[in-house]
Design an enzyme around this catalytic site. Structure first.
Site, PDB file in Angstrom:
ATOM      1  N   LYS A   1      63.202  -6.506  35.213  1.00 50.68           N
ATOM      2  CA  LYS A   1      63.029  -7.882  34.744  1.00 50.68           C
ATOM      3  C   LYS A   1      64.142  -8.217  33.743  1.00 50.68           C
ATOM      4  O   LYS A   1      64.431  -7.419  32.843  1.00 50.68           O
ATOM      5  CB  LYS A   1      61.647  -7.956  34.083  1.00 50.68           C
ATOM      6  CG  LYS A   1      61.140  -9.299  33.655  1.00 50.68           C
ATOM      7  CD  LYS A   1      59.712  -9.125  33.122  1.00 50.68           C
ATOM      8  CE  LYS A   1      59.029 -10.436  32.793  1.00 50.68           C
ATOM      9  NZ  LYS A   1      57.621 -10.209  32.364  1.00 50.68           N
TER      10      LYS A   1
ATOM     11  N   SER B   1      54.552 -12.894  35.137  1.00 47.78           N
ATOM     12  CA  SER B   1      55.935 -13.324  35.079  1.00 47.78           C
ATOM     13  C   SER B   1      56.938 -12.287  35.574  1.00 47.78           C
ATOM     14  O   SER B   1      58.128 -12.589  35.726  1.00 47.78           O
ATOM     15  CB  SER B   1      56.283 -13.691  33.621  1.00 47.78           C
ATOM     16  OG  SER B   1      56.197 -12.550  32.777  1.00 47.78           O
TER      17      SER B   1
ATOM     18  N   SER C   1      51.154 -10.291  33.137  1.00 50.12           N
ATOM     19  CA  SER C   1      52.459 -10.431  33.779  1.00 50.12           C
ATOM     20  C   SER C   1      52.950  -9.209  34.540  1.00 50.12           C
ATOM     21  O   SER C   1      53.914  -9.299  35.294  1.00 50.12           O
ATOM     22  CB  SER C   1      53.514 -10.843  32.757  1.00 50.12           C
ATOM     23  OG  SER C   1      53.336 -12.183  32.373  1.00 50.12           O
TER      24      SER C   1
END
Length: 314
Positions: A79, A154, A178
């Protein structure tokens, strides 16, 4: 070896035994990542040249008989919220640091020390704040199994890249789902560690008292392997856990018989029927291993959710 389904541990073993080269695995990962990105919008930045250069060095270390880490030569991607020397993370938004990082995030440094190299920076919801993978700056993430569906967020890019066989594992973060939401939506595994067990130093902060960086992977064994590398005291983080790091790999292979699983039947009954059926199937699979279902009731979950939202927003 099928790199698209193999675990990070198995890939590392094959590289160590000279059955495959890190360059070979990395090139295959980059090829798959390009294809997956075209379908899912999973990548913020490709790093092909750096990745292949790092893979070549990894192969040279194998040939020289050097001491190798547990994930030596394994290509990973994460990420795009972690500091890395000479790079500026996007954080999924237009507002970002104005200077490249001068030091790696602790977890990035630990994964490097364990022998892995990063091949790309991956999609995330803007500022890691959102449950479905939509991002009006980077473009929306799409589910790799059905692009008409959301990927979850996310940590969307890591979930999509693992699910499509581009990488065996990668990092995400979880403030209020997330890691767990995109892992569930994309059909992979993830783990939100106990707060303070894994250092957040060098990772973008959303709500520091709730944030937890954790691994995402195809195989549960890889969650354990990455946790054995990631967990442990970090002197850069004053609240870092100081307990000894357990042997997560051995623990993950223990029989779970007798483990209790709390289930709030009333809460589950309010979910969509398709969700209820999947929860029930998962519970039955766990019960088949010897786990025991225990009825619980969470009377104040809406209040807890409201308070958690207040913490995040402030």
């Amino acid at each position: 070896m099928d790199f698209a389904t193999a675990s990070a541990g198995d890939i590392a073993a094959a590289i160590r035994d000279k059955q495959v080269s890190s360059v070979e695995v990395t090139q295959a990962a980059l090829n798959r990542l390009q294809q997956a990105h075209e379908k899912c919008n999973s990548v913020v930045a490709f790093e092909n040249e750096e990745a292949l250069a790092a893979a070549k060095k990894a192969d040279e270390a194998v040939a020289a008989g050097e001491e190798l880490g547990p994930i030596h030569g394994v290509p990973l991607a994460h990420k795009d919220m972690f500091d890395r020397v000479g790079k500026i993370p996007s954080w999924g938004g237009n507002i970002q640091p104005d200077k490249p990082a001068s030091e790696d995030a602790t977890l990035i440094a630990r994964l490097k020390a364990a022998g892995s190299h990063q091949i790309a920076a991956l999609h995330l919801t803007e500022f890691a704040y959102g449950p479905i993978g939509h991002n009006y700056v980077l473009g929306h993430a799409r589910n790799p199994w059905n692009p008409n569906h959301v990927s979850g967020g996310s940590s969307s890019g890591t979930a999509m890249s693992v699910a499509t066989g581009c990488i065996p594992a990668g990092l995400g973060s979880d403030t209020a789902g997330s890691l767990r939401l995109p892992a569930s939506a994309c059909g992979i595994t993830s783990l939100k560690p106990t707060w303070s067990l894994v250092t957040p130093v060098g990772a973008m902060a959303l709500a520091p008292s709730l944030d937890a960086v954790g691994p995402m992977a195809r195989h549960v064994d890889d969650l354990a392997l990455l946790m054995s590398i990631m967990a442990g005291h970090d002197p850069r983080f004053g609240l870092s856990c100081q307990r000894p790091v357990p042997d997560y790999v051995s623990e993950a292979n223990k029989n779970p018989s007798g483990v209790k699983i709390g289930v709030d039947e009333k809460l589950v009954s309010e979910a969509d029927a398709s969700v209820q059926s999947r929860v029930e199937a998962a519970l039955k699979a766990l019960e088949a291993t010897g786990c025991r279902r225990v009825s619980v009731q969470i009377d104040n979950w809406q209040t807890l959710d409201h308070l958690a939202q207040l913490v995040q927003l402030s």
